[in-house]
Every structure is written in C-alpha cells, then in structure tokens.
Enzyme design. Structure first.
Site, mmCIF file in Angstrom:
data_model
loop_
_atom_site.group_PDB
_atom_site.id
_atom_site.type_symbol
_atom_site.label_atom_id
_atom_site.label_comp_id
_atom_site.label_asym_id
_atom_site.label_seq_id
_atom_site.Cartn_x
_atom_site.Cartn_y
_atom_site.Cartn_z
ATOM 1 N N LYS A 42 0.848 -1.207 0.000
ATOM 2 C CA LYS A 42 0.000 0.000 0.000
ATOM 3 C C LYS A 42 0.881 1.254 0.000
ATOM 4 O O LYS A 42 2.080 1.174 0.319
ATOM 5 C CB LYS A 42 -0.908 -0.020 1.234
ATOM 6 N N ARG A 139 -10.874 -0.199 14.349
ATOM 7 C CA ARG A 139 -10.772 0.560 13.095
ATOM 8 C C ARG A 139 -11.912 0.138 12.175
ATOM 9 O O ARG A 139 -12.968 0.741 12.182
ATOM 10 C CB ARG A 139 -9.385 0.324 12.496
ATOM 11 N N HIS A 169 -6.478 -7.508 12.644
ATOM 12 C CA HIS A 169 -5.253 -6.701 12.690
ATOM 13 C C HIS A 169 -4.954 -6.355 14.143
ATOM 14 O O HIS A 169 -5.840 -5.963 14.889
ATOM 15 C CB HIS A 169 -5.452 -5.433 11.854
ATOM 16 N N ARG A 221 0.781 -10.952 6.862
ATOM 17 C CA ARG A 221 0.786 -9.728 6.044
ATOM 18 C C ARG A 221 2.038 -8.947 6.408
ATOM 19 O O ARG A 221 2.137 -8.330 7.450
ATOM 20 C CB ARG A 221 -0.484 -8.909 6.322
ATOM 21 N N TYR A 267 14.924 32.153 4.590
ATOM 22 C CA TYR A 267 13.776 32.928 5.077
ATOM 23 C C TYR A 267 13.915 33.244 6.564
ATOM 24 O O TYR A 267 14.302 32.384 7.354
ATOM 25 C CB TYR A 267 12.476 32.148 4.876
ATOM 26 N N CYS A 313 13.269 25.548 2.616
ATOM 27 C CA CYS A 313 12.317 26.200 1.709
ATOM 28 C C CYS A 313 11.491 25.122 0.990
ATOM 29 O O CYS A 313 11.687 23.935 1.210
ATOM 30 C CB CYS A 313 13.054 27.053 0.684
ATOM 31 N N MET A 314 10.608 25.546 0.108
ATOM 32 C CA MET A 314 9.760 24.578 -0.596
ATOM 33 C C MET A 314 10.586 23.631 -1.473
ATOM 34 O O MET A 314 10.300 22.445 -1.559
ATOM 35 C CB MET A 314 8.716 25.307 -1.452
ATOM 36 N N ASP A 315 11.628 24.165 -2.104
ATOM 37 C CA ASP A 315 12.373 23.373 -3.097
ATOM 38 C C ASP A 315 13.872 23.288 -2.817
ATOM 39 O O ASP A 315 14.595 22.649 -3.571
ATOM 40 C CB ASP A 315 12.201 23.998 -4.488
HETATM 41 C C1 LIG Z 1 -0.490 -1.897 6.793
HETATM 42 C C2 LIG Z 1 -1.109 -3.149 7.244
HETATM 43 C C3 LIG Z 1 -0.329 -4.302 7.428
HETATM 44 C C4 LIG Z 1 1.184 -4.299 7.376
HETATM 45 O O1 LIG Z 1 1.682 -3.887 8.640
HETATM 46 P P1 LIG Z 1 3.236 -3.779 8.926
HETATM 47 O O2 LIG Z 1 3.307 -3.315 10.329
HETATM 48 O O3 LIG Z 1 3.779 -2.760 7.974
HETATM 49 O O4 LIG Z 1 3.827 -5.116 8.692
HETATM 50 C C5 LIG Z 1 -0.980 -5.488 7.697
HETATM 51 N N1 LIG Z 1 -2.326 -5.538 7.806
HETATM 52 C C6 LIG Z 1 -3.103 -4.443 7.675
HETATM 53 C C7 LIG Z 1 -4.580 -4.570 7.824
HETATM 54 C C8 LIG Z 1 -2.521 -3.214 7.392
HETATM 55 O O5 LIG Z 1 -3.297 -2.140 7.280
#
Ligand SMILES: *Cc1c(COP(=O)(O)O)cnc(C)c1O
Length: 386
Positions: A42, A139, A169, A221, A267, A313-315
């Site tokens: 992601k 969540r 999770h 995951r 700045y 700065c920005m850039d």
């Molecule tokens: C982002 C995410 C992960 C990965 O988590 P890490 O801590 O980066 O390994 C796994 N499951 C869900 C639902 C997530 O949102």
C-alpha cells in the site's frame, strides 16, 4: 543508468531491491511451508515503489499482495501484476464490478455492504472476499458473532460471492507488553470458531507479530519489515534477523559559496554566519517531503555529518560545508555514505514520529531509482530491465 535520464533534477530516492529480497527471504524461510506471505505494498510500497517492490517480493517468496485501496490494486493490475491482490480497507459497494473484473479481492465487514454488492453485481461476475474482524484495533471489522454469522450466511446465499479468507489486525504487536495482543488473538480464534465453514485463508499477523510470534494461521501480512525497517524501536532488540534498510535519499550540491561573518541564510534570516563559512545549497525542500521541521538535521557529504542551516524552503535548503566542495558533490540525506549512516529511525526520532511515516512522506516529486543485483536498473511498464 537509464533511469537517471528519465528525470532532470539532482535529487532522487535509491531503492535497493536486493535488501527487500533478503528481508522477504529471511522471513519466508522461517515460515512453515504451508504459510503464505502476503506482501503489503500500500501507499506506493511505503513510498518505495509499488510495482517494483511487488515484483521483488513475489520473486522472493511472497504469494500475494495487499493494498489499502482499490485504486492501488488497479494500478498494480495496469502495471501487469497478475498475482492475487487483497484490498485491506473499505471499498464502496458500487465499485464491486470494477474489482471483480480485475480479479481483486475485497474486504467485507458490514452486513449492508454484502446486500448492496449483491444488488449491484452484474450476473456473470464473481468477487472474492475476506472477512475483517475487529478484535480490538477499533478501526474496521465485525465485532460480534451474530453479525459475523449473518454475513457468512448472506455470502453463502450468493454464488457470485466467494468467501476466501478471514483476518484481523493487531493494535499492539509492536510493544514489549504482549498482553493486549494475546487478548486480541484469543478473541480472533473465538470469532473464527463461530464461522460455519473455515475459509481457505486465515491471517492475522503483521510484521511485528510475524517476527515475534508464530501465530501465522495460513498467512502473514508482511509490510514494514520487508522494507528493512523495525516495526517499532521498542522491539528492535528482539528481531530474529537483521533487517536491511532499502531506502536512501540523495541529492547534490547545486551551489557553493563563502559567507562572511554576519551573513544570513534563508527565510527569516534565522541563521547567521559567525565566521567565514562555506555553505552549500541542496535542491530539495518541503514540497519533496523534506519538511521544515528537519532544520538542524545532519546530512552526509564525503562520509561526514554536516547540519542543515536556516529554514528549509519549498524546493531548496542549505547546509554548512566543512570546506569548499565542488558543485555536483553527492549529499546523502537518508542512507549510507562511506562509514556514516543517517537511518530512517534517526529521522523518525527527530520528528517525534514512527519510521513508517518517513518514506511515505518523501513525495512523488522525488524520482525513485532501483538497484538490483548491485546495479542501477531501469523500470519500463513495471518490468525491471536488467
Ligand atoms: C499496513 C497493514 C499491514 C502491514 O503492517 P506492517 O506493520 O507494515 O507489517 C498489515 N495488515 C493491515 C490490515 C494493514 O493495514
């Protein structure tokens, strides 16, 4: 070095795919043979590049991918990825046909959503889904058995919807105290027991849980650790193998000048030279995600640490040089330069945040280049060119 010709600025992120490969292989080799690794890519692969990380992870032993949003999954399909992709977050019911046609697996956690997709789905499409259980993260997810069973029943009543997985999770798998983690784990097992039929994929562990415990079920995951970053500073000492940080950020000196005592920089004129000083200008700023709060942070030049002086700065931003140095000299903002290292954890600590946020914050204005088998490589249509 073709990548270098595709952009025209002297600031770039270098992603070492060999490190990602090793971080995947190390974890994969510790998993029982029947446990699948889902590579979490992601947010453009945590800022590293979605398709490049995805291909590297799949080659190294991951069997599927996970993203947060449907758009991210579609982007991977457009770049030629045909591995299974799970969208971990919420997807609008009226997007179900797009997901189905692109063979993307969605997450379900609302009864109403199942009814809606049932009404919206075209006749000849099928959609694969995973149930998300909220066991304490607070969540998204199903929180009670009766809703879970109702959703399971609705899915079973519709031939076009296939229940492939169930997951949860963890909120605290990265803290030293694992008591809340254990509570969530127990709740997950309890809820999974309430299902009439166990889906093929049962998964719970993120990087932290997978590195520290063996609660793999059928899959993990794997996110942050794949990029070589520790899930938290707290558990750094508990990691079962060394993680290799893949992300470096570099730029070059575009201007060098000598200041006289009393001359000011940037700045607000907040920095004033106390003596004769050499100052270098870097073509990177807060619009690149190199945010203003990094004022005072050290960067590496010729293997030495030097400070950023004056406001960012920005850039552009300015650094104090140890001596006159030529324009074009490489400056490392994140990563190794000779024997010195600025780690992502160092920046996270300075910014009072977590390492996850740092590569994600380096904006898309900064081109990413890739290193594979020790060589800089080009990427065309998502395919790494040797
Ligand atoms: C982002 C995410 C992960 C990965 O988590 P890490 O801590 O980066 O390994 C796994 N499951 C869900 C639902 C997530 O949102």
């Amino acid at each position: 070095m073709v990548s270098q010709e595709q952009f025209y600025r002297d600031t770039w992120v270098e992603v070492d795919l060999d490190c990602i490969k090793e971080n995947v292989q190390q974890m994969k080799s510790r998993l029982p043979i029947d446990v699948e690794m889902m590579a979490v890519v992601k947010a453009n692969g945590y800022g590293h590049g979605d398709v490049q990380v995805a291909r590297t992870a799949l080659d190294a032993g991951a069997s599927s991918l996970a993203v947060a949003f449907l758009d991210e999954a579609l982007a991977l399909r457009q770049k030629g990825i045909d591995a299974p992709i799970l969208v971990l977050g919420a997807t609008r019911a009226d997007h179900v046909n797009v997901a189905a046609k692109n063979n993307i697996t969605l997450t379900v956690f609302q009864e109403e959503w199942i009814r809606e997709i049932g009404a919206l789905m075209e006749k000849d499409v099928t959609i694969s889904v995973h149930l998300k259980l909220d066991t304490g993260m607070g969540r998204i997810g199903i929180r009670d058995e009766s809703t879970l069973q109702k959703i399971e029943r609705l899915i079973n009543e519709d031939d076009r919807i296939q229940l492939e997985g169930v997951f949860t999770h963890f909120a605290t798998a990265d803290s030293l105290d694992l008591s809340y983690f254990e509570e969530q784990l127990a709740r997950f097992k309890e809820m999974v027991e309430a299902l009439h039929n166990k889906p093929k994929m049962i998964h719970a562990s993120n990087s932290a849980a997978a590195l520290r415990t063996t609660n793999y079920f059928n899959g993990i995951r794997y996110g942050i650790a794949m990029y070589g970053l520790t899930p938290s500073v707290e558990i750094k000492g508990e990691l079962p193998f060394p993680l290799k940080e893949a992300f470096s950020l570099r730029t070059t000196l575009v201007h060098v000048k000598k200041l006289a005592p009393g001359d000011k920089v940037s700045y607000g004129g907040t920095y004033e030279a106390k003596e004769e000083e050499w100052i270098g200008t870097l073509p990177i700023g807060y619009a690149d995600g190199w945010i203003r709060r990094l004022q005072g942070q050290e960067v590496l030049i010729d293997g030495m640490r030097v400070p950023i002086v004056g406001r960012i700065c920005m850039d552009q931003c300015m650094i104090k040089l140890p001596k006159e140095l030529p324009i074009g000299t490489v400056v490392t903002l994140i990563g190794w330069d000779k024997k010195e290292h600025v780690s992502i954890d160092e920046l996270a600590e300075r910014l009072d945040t977590i390492n996850y946020e740092i590569p994600c914050t380096i904006s898309s204005r900064v081109p990413r280049i890739y290193v594979k088998s020790g060589k800089t490589i080009d990427v065309k249509n998502g395919v790494l060119q040797a």
